[in-house]
Every structure is written in structure tokens, then in C-alpha cells.
Design a protein around this motif. Structure first.
Motif: not given
Length: 136
Positions: A89, A64-65, A92, A10-11, A61, A7, A15, A58
Motif C-alpha cells: 500500500l 496491490n490487487i 502507491m 485500494t488497488g 494498483a 490491498n 486503478l 495502474n
């Protein structure tokens, strides 16, 4: 454990891509030939949806972070963690779906699926953290 790490990575990649897309939008608004028409149509149709994709890309993203950091720091049971990670995920798909609508006229299916997945991930993560026994 790759659940939270996926995550986060991918984040950050997402981003980066949607920040670059933001620069494209700035170019179209301020420097591209025909920018007067772009500015005139700024609040409607394709222009509005383009900005919507940028903002949600954004946001999702960053979500996910955050999900990845929570999953690594406060790991819920393995099965829940994997589902939460995959749902976040899959969320997104929403900004990608908005962009696909703008660019290729795709139906809004990905937007709806992505939005539902992200809402489910956030709710499930909230419940999973609530149920955790925190050390004193």
C-alpha cells in the motif's frame, strides 16, 4: 482478515483513478486547446512524467490487487502478512509522488519511498510464499 482485502479494494480504487487520469491525458493530447504544443513536448519534462505517473499508478494498483489475492489465498504468518500488505500500500506513494512533482513541484521523496516499499513488499511476499508448506 482485512490484510489482503485492503490491498484489493485500494488497488481497484487506485486503478479507477489512474484510468480516469489516462482519459485526461488523452484529452490533453487529442482535444484540448494547444494540443499541438502538448504533442511537440510529449516525450520530455512534465508530459513524460505525467505518462510515467499514469503507467506506474495502474501497475502498482494491479500489483496491490495481486498481493491482496495472494495474501487471502496463501496467507503467510500474520505479522509478515500485515507488513507485506502495508508495504504494498505504501508503494502507491511512488505514482502519487510523481504526480505531486508534476502538479505542485513536490520533492521526489515520495517517489523513492514508494518505490523502495513496493520492491520490499514484492521480495518479502516471494520469500513468504516460498516458505509456505503447500498441501499435496
Amino acid at each position: 482478515m482485512h490484510t489482503g482485502k485492503s490491498n484489493i479494494v485500494t488497488g481497484f480504487l487506485f486503478l479507477t483513478l489512474f484510468m480516469l487520469y489516462g482519459f485526461v491525458l488523452i484529452f490533453l493530447r487529442d482535444f484540448a486547446p494547444g494540443r499541438e504544443q502538448w504533442i511537440a513536448d510529449y516525450g520530455v519534462g512534465v508530459h513524460f512524467e505525467s505518462r510515467l505517473a499514469h503507467a506506474h499508478g495502474n501497475l502498482f494498483a494491479l500489483l496491490n490487487i495481486a498481493v491482496g489475492l495472494v495474501l487471502l489465498r496463501l496467507p503467510p504468518p500474520a505479522t509478515s502478512g500485515r507488513w507485506i500488505s502495508w508495504l504494498a500500500l505504501a508503494g502507491m506513494l511512488m505514482p502519487v509522488g510523481i504526480l505531486a512533482e508534476v502538479l505542485i513541484g513536490a520533492p521526489p521523496l515520495f517517489v523513492i519511498v514508494g518505490g523502495v516499499c513496493m520492491v520490499l513488499a514484492m521480495g518479502w511476499l516471494a520469500l513468504a510464499v516460498w516458505r509456505l508448506e503447500m498441501p499435496q
